[in-house]
Design a protein around this motif. Structure first.
Motif, PDB file in Angstrom:
ATOM      1  N   GLY A 261       0.807  -1.218   0.000  1.00  9.59           N
ATOM      2  CA  GLY A 261       0.000   0.000   0.000  1.00  9.59           C
ATOM      3  C   GLY A 261       0.840   1.267   0.000  1.00  9.59           C
TER       4      GLY A 261
ATOM      5  N   GLY B 196       0.630   3.725  -3.058  1.00 14.41           N
ATOM      6  CA  GLY B 196       0.182   5.068  -2.691  1.00 14.41           C
ATOM      7  C   GLY B 196       1.183   6.137  -3.063  1.00 14.41           C
TER       8      GLY B 196
ATOM      9  N   GLY C 154       0.257   8.884  -5.689  1.00 11.82           N
ATOM     10  CA  GLY C 154       0.346  10.232  -5.130  1.00 11.82           C
ATOM     11  C   GLY C 154       1.297  11.123  -5.902  1.00 11.82           C
TER      12      GLY C 154
ATOM     13  N   SER D  69      -0.445  12.055  -9.127  1.00 11.24           N
ATOM     14  CA  SER D  69      -1.596  12.949  -8.976  1.00 11.24           C
ATOM     15  C   SER D  69      -1.264  14.243  -8.246  1.00 11.24           C
TER      16      SER D  69
ATOM     17  N   ASP E 218      -0.756  14.467  -4.857  1.00  8.24           N
ATOM     18  CA  ASP E 218      -1.205  14.459  -3.469  1.00  8.24           C
ATOM     19  C   ASP E 218      -0.740  13.163  -2.794  1.00  8.24           C
TER      20      ASP E 218
ATOM     21  N   LEU F  12      -2.416  11.929   0.762  1.00  6.26           N
ATOM     22  CA  LEU F  12      -3.750  11.351   0.629  1.00  6.26           C
ATOM     23  C   LEU F  12      -3.676   9.923   0.118  1.00  6.26           C
ATOM     24  N   TRP F  13      -2.934   9.723  -0.943  1.00  9.38           N
ATOM     25  CA  TRP F  13      -2.898   8.404  -1.571  1.00  9.38           C
ATOM     26  C   TRP F  13      -2.143   7.372  -0.749  1.00  9.38           C
TER      27      TRP F  13
ATOM     28  N   SER G 100      -2.094   7.268   2.533  1.00 16.42           N
ATOM     29  CA  SER G 100      -3.009   6.861   3.607  1.00 16.42           C
ATOM     30  C   SER G 100      -4.139   5.976   3.087  1.00 16.42           C
ATOM     31  N   ILE G 101      -4.686   6.276   1.932  1.00 12.51           N
ATOM     32  CA  ILE G 101      -5.754   5.452   1.363  1.00 12.51           C
ATOM     33  C   ILE G 101      -5.236   4.054   1.038  1.00 12.51           C
ATOM     34  N   CYS G 102      -4.074   3.986   0.406  1.00  7.60           N
ATOM     35  CA  CYS G 102      -3.543   2.690  -0.003  1.00  7.60           C
ATOM     36  C   CYS G 102      -3.053   1.857   1.186  1.00  7.60           C
TER      37      CYS G 102
ATOM     38  N   ALA H  86      -4.543   1.841   4.116  1.00  8.40           N
ATOM     39  CA  ALA H  86      -5.784   1.285   4.667  1.00  8.40           C
ATOM     40  C   ALA H  86      -6.287   0.118   3.816  1.00  8.40           C
ATOM     41  N   ILE H  87      -6.248   0.275   2.510  1.00  7.28           N
ATOM     42  CA  ILE H  87      -6.687  -0.802   1.614  1.00  7.28           C
ATOM     43  C   ILE H  87      -5.764  -2.007   1.749  1.00  7.28           C
TER      44      ILE H  87
END
Length: 70
Positions: free
Chosen positions: A24, A28, A32, A35, A37, A40-41, A43-45, A47-48
């Motif tokens: 992740g 991410g 990130g 993109s 950011d 953001l990415w 942290s999202i990745c 979690a996934i």
């Protein structure tokens, strides 16, 4: 279940979650960077990845309980 087998299952679960989190972080960071950011990415990745790692670990332990082997 012996204490040794129980400890092996715990270590296996932690290792599987760790692999998911590591993947992740890498994914991410790449998304990130592309993109613009990164925070953001990542942290999202993470979690996934942790969710996928935990799910994979649970499925493996359920299969080993059904078959009686590890």
């Amino acid at each position: 279940m012996s204490k040794e087998n129980h400890n092996k299952k715990i270590v296996g679960r932690e290792k599987t979650i760790g692999v998911g989190v590591s993947i992740g972080v890498v994914v991410g960071a790449v998304i990130g960077q592309l993109s613009g950011d990164v925070g953001l990415w990542i942290s999202i990745c993470i979690a996934i990845g942790a969710g996928i790692g935990a799910t994979t670990s649970d499925r493996r332990s359920a299969k080993s309980d059904d078959t009686g082997s590890e």
